[in-house]
Design a protein around this motif. Structure first.
Motif, PDB file in Angstrom:
ATOM      1  N   UNK A 117      -1.669   4.883  29.638  1.00 43.38           N
ATOM      2  CA  UNK A 117      -2.828   4.482  30.423  1.00 43.38           C
ATOM      3  C   UNK A 117      -4.116   5.057  29.841  1.00 43.38           C
ATOM      4  N   UNK A 118      -5.214   4.351  30.052  1.00 44.10           N
ATOM      5  CA  UNK A 118      -6.493   4.684  29.419  1.00 44.10           C
ATOM      6  C   UNK A 118      -7.420   5.342  30.433  1.00 44.10           C
ATOM      7  N   UNK A 119      -7.935   6.506  30.101  1.00 43.22           N
ATOM      8  CA  UNK A 119      -8.893   7.214  30.946  1.00 43.22           C
ATOM      9  C   UNK A 119     -10.249   6.503  30.882  1.00 43.22           C
ATOM     10  N   UNK A 120     -10.786   6.114  32.042  1.00 43.74           N
ATOM     11  CA  UNK A 120     -12.070   5.407  32.052  1.00 43.74           C
ATOM     12  C   UNK A 120     -13.160   6.191  32.768  1.00 43.74           C
ATOM     13  N   UNK A 121     -12.794   7.243  33.508  1.00 45.83           N
ATOM     14  CA  UNK A 121     -13.805   8.096  34.142  1.00 45.83           C
ATOM     15  C   UNK A 121     -13.213   9.452  34.465  1.00 45.83           C
ATOM     16  N   UNK A 122     -14.020  10.490  34.251  1.00 46.72           N
ATOM     17  CA  UNK A 122     -13.754  11.838  34.729  1.00 46.72           C
ATOM     18  C   UNK A 122     -15.087  12.571  34.783  1.00 46.72           C
ATOM     19  N   UNK A 165     -14.874  -3.232  25.851  1.00 38.85           N
ATOM     20  CA  UNK A 165     -13.416  -3.034  25.767  1.00 38.85           C
ATOM     21  C   UNK A 165     -12.976  -1.926  26.724  1.00 38.85           C
ATOM     22  N   UNK A 166     -11.766  -2.018  27.226  1.00 37.65           N
ATOM     23  CA  UNK A 166     -11.262  -1.015  28.164  1.00 37.65           C
ATOM     24  C   UNK A 166     -11.389   0.386  27.570  1.00 37.65           C
ATOM     25  N   UNK A 167     -11.101   0.510  26.281  1.00 33.60           N
ATOM     26  CA  UNK A 167     -11.136   1.818  25.625  1.00 33.60           C
ATOM     27  C   UNK A 167     -12.539   2.416  25.594  1.00 33.60           C
ATOM     28  N   UNK A 168     -13.582   1.594  25.797  1.00 33.74           N
ATOM     29  CA  UNK A 168     -14.961   2.073  25.704  1.00 33.74           C
ATOM     30  C   UNK A 168     -15.626   2.260  27.065  1.00 33.74           C
TER      31      UNK A 168
END
Length: 288
Positions: A117-122, A165-168
């Motif tokens: 899974x891809x981290x999108x916010x912290x 992109x999701x990764x960005x």
């Protein structure tokens, strides 16, 4: 009159455990209705495991998301899913006495392992901050609502999923509402023009249209917002867009829900919906 198919049980929480210690915690459907997500918790714990089902045939899918707590569940088409997660700590049985810290927002691609899974916010600089992600009805934007503890006020950030992109996503948030001046809930959008319910300058809530929301200069300028439904003596409890033209809103008057239909374009009142005395628990609707 068209005969509707006979209703059938999709998921019965009473069958999740023999001793009744497993509870259902939230659920969501992908826009097409192909997938359903649902959370389960054991023995009253706040910790939730999210599981997935293919609605047609009630097929249980192998996708499983662990270490989930205080989360929204939001699909992006049938491709994936945004959810909140805490990384493992020394004690994680749901009885912790320490404050919840370092919540994160992840994207899960359907059919893959959670470890991918891809981290999108912290927000490591403010570990007590909590946030939820919500995909807009057109699957074009991802909204981020941040809050501090039990405070109603929220920050509202946004990212364009069509160009990002999701990764960005993690490094691409547009910080539109970035001051703690009111609560916000997403109601609808037509392209970059958004409708929110908010307590900004309206403790009992109002409905506003924010044009060019992704432009911080205009989106954050409260003086440029258009009042669709101004604050009323009766508190605004909820609002939902239905079809392309209407908003259904609920106000609370004399301890009774008053539900009315308004036009999405200008907020004008169309008619009230006759209801018996009582309280409405949740409104739901679709734009399409």
């Amino acid at each position: 009159k068209e005969q509707l198919p006979e209703a059938e049980v999709l998921l019965d929480p009473n069958t999740l455990s023999e001793d009744g210690t497993v509870a259902l915690r939230g659920r969501a459907f992908s826009r097409s209705g192909t997938y359903m997500s649902y959370g389960i918790s054991v023995s009253g714990s706040d910790w939730t495991t999210i599981k997935f089902m293919r609605v047609e045939g009630k097929e249980q899918l192998p996708d499983t998301l662990e270490k989930v707590k205080f989360t929204a569940q939001s699909f992006l088409r049938d491709d994936g899913f945004f959810y909140n997660r805490y990384l493992p700590e020394s004690k994680s049985d749901g009885t912790e006495t320490e404050a919840n810290r370092n919540q994160k927002l992840f994207y899960h691609k359907m059919g893959t392992s959670q470890q991918d899974d891809i981290l999108v916010w912290e927000c490591p600089e403010d570990p007590e901050l909590m946030a939820s992600g919500e995909v807009t009805d057109d699957d074009r934007y991802l909204l981020l609502f941040s809050r501090q503890g039990c405070r109603q006020e929220r920050l509202v950030w946004v990212v364009d999923l069509e160009s990002t992109p999701i990764e960005s996503i993690k490094d691409s948030w547009i910080k539109v509402i970035n001051t703690w001046d009111g609560a916000f809930d997403y109601v609808a959008n037509d392209g970059p023009d958004f409708v929110f319910s908010t307590t900004w300058s309206a403790p009992k809530k109002r409905l506003v249209r924010i044009t060019s929301f992704l432009d911080v200069a205009t989106g954050a300028d409260a003086s440029a917002w258009i009042n669709l439904i101004p604050e009323m003596p009766e508190p605004l409890e909820s609002a939902v867009a239905v079809g392309e033209e209407f908003i259904v809103v609920e106000h609370m008057k004399d301890v009774k829900s008053v539900v009315a239909i308004h036009r999405l374009a200008d907020g004008s009142h169309v008619r009230n919906i006759d209801l018996p005395i009582g309280t409405v628990v949740g409104l739901g609707g679709k734009r399409s």
